[in-house]
Write a protein that holds these residues in place. Structure first.
Motif, PDB file in Angstrom:
ATOM      1  N   ALA A  29      82.221  19.089 -28.976  1.00  0.00           N
ATOM      2  CA  ALA A  29      81.584  20.333 -29.407  1.00  0.00           C
ATOM      3  C   ALA A  29      81.694  21.466 -28.393  1.00  0.00           C
ATOM      4  O   ALA A  29      81.148  22.544 -28.612  1.00  0.00           O
ATOM      5  N   SER A  30      82.371  21.252 -27.267  1.00  0.00           N
ATOM      6  CA  SER A  30      82.496  22.329 -26.283  1.00  0.00           C
ATOM      7  C   SER A  30      83.828  22.231 -25.551  1.00  0.00           C
ATOM      8  O   SER A  30      84.394  21.148 -25.398  1.00  0.00           O
ATOM      9  N   LYS A  47      80.574  21.239 -35.813  1.00  0.00           N
ATOM     10  CA  LYS A  47      82.023  21.251 -35.667  1.00  0.00           C
ATOM     11  C   LYS A  47      82.401  20.761 -34.273  1.00  0.00           C
ATOM     12  O   LYS A  47      81.645  20.901 -33.319  1.00  0.00           O
ATOM     13  N   GLY A  48      83.563  20.178 -34.177  1.00  0.00           N
ATOM     14  CA  GLY A  48      84.083  19.744 -32.885  1.00  0.00           C
ATOM     15  C   GLY A  48      85.554  20.027 -32.805  1.00  0.00           C
ATOM     16  O   GLY A  48      86.139  20.653 -33.692  1.00  0.00           O
ATOM     17  N   GLY A  49      86.164  19.588 -31.722  1.00  0.00           N
ATOM     18  CA  GLY A  49      87.580  19.850 -31.570  1.00  0.00           C
ATOM     19  C   GLY A  49      88.229  18.895 -30.595  1.00  0.00           C
ATOM     20  O   GLY A  49      87.555  18.234 -29.801  1.00  0.00           O
ATOM     21  N   ARG A  50      89.546  18.828 -30.652  1.00  0.00           N
ATOM     22  CA  ARG A  50      90.343  17.971 -29.765  1.00  0.00           C
ATOM     23  C   ARG A  50      91.355  18.841 -29.044  1.00  0.00           C
ATOM     24  O   ARG A  50      92.058  19.643 -29.666  1.00  0.00           O
ATOM     25  N   LEU A  51      91.417  18.694 -27.714  1.00  0.00           N
ATOM     26  CA  LEU A  51      92.349  19.484 -26.916  1.00  0.00           C
ATOM     27  C   LEU A  51      93.776  18.991 -27.160  1.00  0.00           C
ATOM     28  O   LEU A  51      94.114  17.855 -26.841  1.00  0.00           O
ATOM     29  N   ALA A 101      93.280  26.942 -23.606  1.00  0.00           N
ATOM     30  CA  ALA A 101      93.102  25.684 -24.326  1.00  0.00           C
ATOM     31  C   ALA A 101      93.522  25.874 -25.772  1.00  0.00           C
ATOM     32  O   ALA A 101      93.143  26.864 -26.407  1.00  0.00           O
ATOM     33  N   VAL A 102      94.325  24.952 -26.286  1.00  0.00           N
ATOM     34  CA  VAL A 102      94.669  24.918 -27.709  1.00  0.00           C
ATOM     35  C   VAL A 102      93.936  23.733 -28.310  1.00  0.00           C
ATOM     36  O   VAL A 102      94.165  22.580 -27.911  1.00  0.00           O
ATOM     37  N   ILE A 103      93.043  24.014 -29.250  1.00  0.00           N
ATOM     38  CA  ILE A 103      92.120  23.004 -29.768  1.00  0.00           C
ATOM     39  C   ILE A 103      92.365  22.810 -31.262  1.00  0.00           C
ATOM     40  O   ILE A 103      92.452  23.781 -32.022  1.00  0.00           O
ATOM     41  N   GLU A 104      92.488  21.559 -31.653  1.00  0.00           N
ATOM     42  CA  GLU A 104      92.540  21.224 -33.073  1.00  0.00           C
ATOM     43  C   GLU A 104      91.107  21.082 -33.552  1.00  0.00           C
ATOM     44  O   GLU A 104      90.374  20.205 -33.086  1.00  0.00           O
ATOM     45  N   MET A 105      90.701  21.945 -34.469  1.00  0.00           N
ATOM     46  CA  MET A 105      89.313  21.991 -34.894  1.00  0.00           C
ATOM     47  C   MET A 105      89.040  20.999 -36.018  1.00  0.00           C
ATOM     48  O   MET A 105      89.888  20.761 -36.877  1.00  0.00           O
ATOM     49  N   GLU A 106      87.850  20.426 -35.976  1.00  0.00           N
ATOM     50  CA  GLU A 106      87.396  19.577 -37.073  1.00  0.00           C
ATOM     51  C   GLU A 106      86.897  20.460 -38.203  1.00  0.00           C
ATOM     52  O   GLU A 106      86.244  21.473 -37.978  1.00  0.00           O
ATOM     53  N   GLU A 107      87.234  20.083 -39.417  1.00  0.00           N
ATOM     54  CA  GLU A 107      86.785  20.860 -40.582  1.00  0.00           C
ATOM     55  C   GLU A 107      85.644  20.142 -41.286  1.00  0.00           C
ATOM     56  O   GLU A 107      85.580  18.939 -41.303  1.00  0.00           O
ATOM     57  N   CYS A 125      96.682  20.893 -26.124  1.00  0.00           N
ATOM     58  CA  CYS A 125      97.353  21.188 -24.870  1.00  0.00           C
ATOM     59  C   CYS A 125      96.614  22.332 -24.193  1.00  0.00           C
ATOM     60  O   CYS A 125      95.844  23.052 -24.826  1.00  0.00           O
ATOM     61  N   GLY A 126      96.825  22.448 -22.904  1.00  0.00           N
ATOM     62  CA  GLY A 126      96.133  23.499 -22.186  1.00  0.00           C
ATOM     63  C   GLY A 126      96.531  23.512 -20.723  1.00  0.00           C
ATOM     64  O   GLY A 126      97.330  22.704 -20.252  1.00  0.00           O
ATOM     65  N   ASN A 127      95.929  24.437 -20.004  1.00  0.00           N
ATOM     66  CA  ASN A 127      96.135  24.554 -18.569  1.00  0.00           C
ATOM     67  C   ASN A 127      94.814  25.019 -17.972  1.00  0.00           C
ATOM     68  O   ASN A 127      94.227  25.994 -18.451  1.00  0.00           O
ATOM     69  N   ARG A 128      94.314  24.285 -16.984  1.00  0.00           N
ATOM     70  CA  ARG A 128      93.024  24.585 -16.371  1.00  0.00           C
ATOM     71  C   ARG A 128      91.919  24.589 -17.433  1.00  0.00           C
ATOM     72  O   ARG A 128      91.055  25.465 -17.462  1.00  0.00           O
ATOM     73  N   ALA A 129      91.968  23.579 -18.321  1.00  0.00           N
ATOM     74  CA  ALA A 129      91.004  23.516 -19.424  1.00  0.00           C
ATOM     75  C   ALA A 129      90.718  22.070 -19.778  1.00  0.00           C
ATOM     76  O   ALA A 129      91.527  21.177 -19.524  1.00  0.00           O
ATOM     77  N   ARG A 130      89.556  21.856 -20.388  1.00  0.00           N
ATOM     78  CA  ARG A 130      89.173  20.514 -20.832  1.00  0.00           C
ATOM     79  C   ARG A 130      88.148  20.628 -21.949  1.00  0.00           C
ATOM     80  O   ARG A 130      87.420  21.610 -22.063  1.00  0.00           O
TER      81      ARG A 130
END
Length: 576
Positions: A560-561, A544-548, A570-576, A550-555
């Protein structure tokens, strides 16, 4: 098995319909019984002996003491009978109305199975659909903006940016809100909650003299009509404050009782110990210890008719979108049942939000309010973000415990707030730490329910307890943190996503971070919040992976991390 911890109550927050043929069933078990499988054995209650089905349940929520297993059933026949089969350490147990047993007599199940005898459509608590993705903005009207510069301003006794006192008047009004609708819309707001706007001698207007008249300090009925029309044109709802527990001693009804005592036709509108009310000895019930706010007797049918007529008037004539109910837990259940029927008849999509600071389940079973101001959420956020009394795991437990107080529909309509006119300003409580403020706002936006931003939060307005929590909005844009404002807008923008509006919620901890997930089939958002002093890294599940988003002090260093620095999110859109 820890029998003492097990709990299931039919037709309650542990078994409730969310549709005409859809049912949620929950079972509470002890935390130490973690390695347990639970299955729901169910059938139409007339077929339970021979046509039973078995459906696996999952742990939907966990708090400090308990796990809560949950299942959503799609039913063909809504006359449901069920028991629980529990498997632990190779042993099988059954849980029915007889409690835990090692065997179960299915042939005589009609004596002791649990049941939802029938799902009647008029017993359903419908969700007010617009609440599911709403973003509220609370305005203390006198302190937001003065738009009507031609009005009589003789009552104003403070400079706009001075710290307010209990009896300060700054001059904010309805026209001021109209003039600032562009700011409100750009912030991503979809609903306004206004503190009382009716005739009163105070700046807060919680001591109402006339419920049928807009206070001239705030404007006119035409101003309200224009505000509602323009707000609706911008996709913004308007919720007003109903103060029905008490009124001003200046009301014509109480003044009549002061003059005539028991001979007044309004004597029984109040709760008086004696022939006449005595404003010095206070021989009548009132709000708190305020003699100038006599309590209304809402058990009196005339009082009920009077207040319900007021509520329906502003809904029908001015098209407002609901009521926030002041001191609602001191008013009779019977009154709120009458109130709900009348308001929902006038406008089915009008929302009814109680001011209950504690567990309000008796009011939230479908026949009174839709939801409450979620001060349990406020307290959890203070303990986690401001005081450090909770770590990520304890915060997850606390949030899950709060969710288990109510039906799912209620959770989707909760008014989640960090602060209000009745609390210290949250920004001040977190030590004026903008990172912590943003992280708390991220939780508020991702969490189930409707977030409510107290006016001025977006410009980091400070303040202690009332009246300091009611400072004026500083409209000097050069003093604003533009970067923080953009991050707030990015967060409110997330509310439009279907995972937020309709998705399930999971709250847990991961790598010393708070984790909140909102998911639908094929869609998942993950919020990570780091309130530790060290940078934390979350490694996604294998494959699984994800795309940031939006966030603050995050990347997101790789799909995968995700790395979140101290006080970041961090708000991450997760891959399904």
């Amino acid at each position: 098995m820890n029998e003492y911890a097990m709990l299931h109550i039919p037709d309650s927050r542990y078994c409730f319909p969310i549709g005409e043929k859809e049912l949620v069933i929950r079972l509470r078990t002890a935390k130490e019984d973690e390695e347990t499988e639970v299955f729901l054995i169910h059938a139409c209650k007339y077929d339970f002996q021979e046509k039973r089905e078995s459906s696996a349940m999952h742990v939907g929520y966990s708090d400090r003491l308990y796990n809560y297993y949950e299942i959503k059933l799609q039913l063909e026949d809504v006359r449901l009978a069920y028991i629980f089969r529990i498997e632990k350490n190779g042993k099988i147990y059954y849980f029915s109305e007889d409690g835990i047993t090692e065997t179960y007599n299915f042939k005589e199940g009609f004596y002791n199975f649990f049941q939802m005898p029938y799902i009647n459509k008029n017993d359903l608590l419908p969700t007010v659909d617009w609440m599911k993705d709403a973003v509220f903005y609370q305005i203390f009207v006198d302190r937001f903006f003065m738009g009507d510069i031609r009005k009589n301003r003789g009552y104003i006794n403070m400079e706009w940016n001075d710290k307010p006192l209990a009896k300060s008047f700054a001059g904010g009004d309805l026209r001021g809100i109209i003039e600032k609708l562009d700011h409100i819309k750009e912030l991503g707001i979809t609903a306004l909650y206004l503190t009382p706007i009716f005739l009163s001698v105070s700046n807060h207007k919680y001591d109402i003299i006339s419920y049928m008249q807009i206070d001239p300090q705030f404007g006119t009925e035409e101003d309200l009509e224009e505000l509602v029309r323009l707000a609706h044109g911008n996709g913004i709802r308007i919720v007003l404050d109903a103060v029905f527990n008490h009124c001003s001693m200046e009301t014509e009804q109480f003044q009549d009782v002061l003059a005539k005592g028991k001979k007044s036709e309004y004597y029984d509108w109040f709760l008086i110990d004696g022939d006449y009310p005595d404003t010095e000895k206070i021989n009548y019930e009132c709000f708190a210890a305020c003699n100038y706010m006599p309590k209304l007797n809402t058990a009196n049918e005339q009082v009920q008719e009077f207040l319900v007529r007021i509520a329906v008037h502003w809904v029908k004539e001015y098209d407002i979108d609901g009521w926030r109910l002041d001191v609602s837990d001191e008013i009779s259940h019977e009154f709120w049942r009458t109130f709900r029927k009348a308001v929902k008849t006038a406008k089915p999509e009008a929302v009814i939000i109680g001011e209950n600071w504690h567990d309000a389940y008796p009011y939230l079973m479908g026949d009174q309010y839709d939801s409450i101001m979620n001060y349990a959420f406020t307290k959890a956020c203070l303990d986690y973000f401001a005081r450090g009394d909770l770590d990520a795991r304890q915060m997850a437990w606390k949030l899950n415990s709060n969710l288990m107080r109510n039906l799912e529909q209620v959770n989707r309509m909760m008014l989640n707030l960090l602060d209000s006119h009745d609390t210290h300003r949250f920004f001040t409580e977190v030590g004026k730490n903008k990172d912590k403020l943003l992280a708390a706002l991220a939780l508020e936006m991702i969490f189930i329910g409707a977030p409510c931003i107290y006016y001025g939060t977006e410009i980091c307005l400070e303040g202690g307890y009332d009246p300091d929590s009611r400072r004026c909005f500083n409209w000097e844009e050069s003093s604003w943190d533009a970067g923080l404002m953009e991050k707030v807008k990015a967060l409110t923008g997330l509310r439009k996503r279907p995972e937020i509006a309709d998705g399930d919620i999971r709250v847990a901890d991961r790598e010393r971070m708070l984790l909140v997930e909102r998911s639908l089939p094929g869609k998942k958002l993950r919020l990570l919040i780091n309130m530790t002093e060290e940078t934390q890294t979350e490694h996604m599940e294998e494959g699984k992976g994800g795309r940031l988003l939006c966030g603050n002090r995050a990347r997101c260093e790789t799909p995968a991390s995700a790395t979140v620095e101290r006080w970041g999110f961090a708000v991450i859109e997760m891959e399904e």
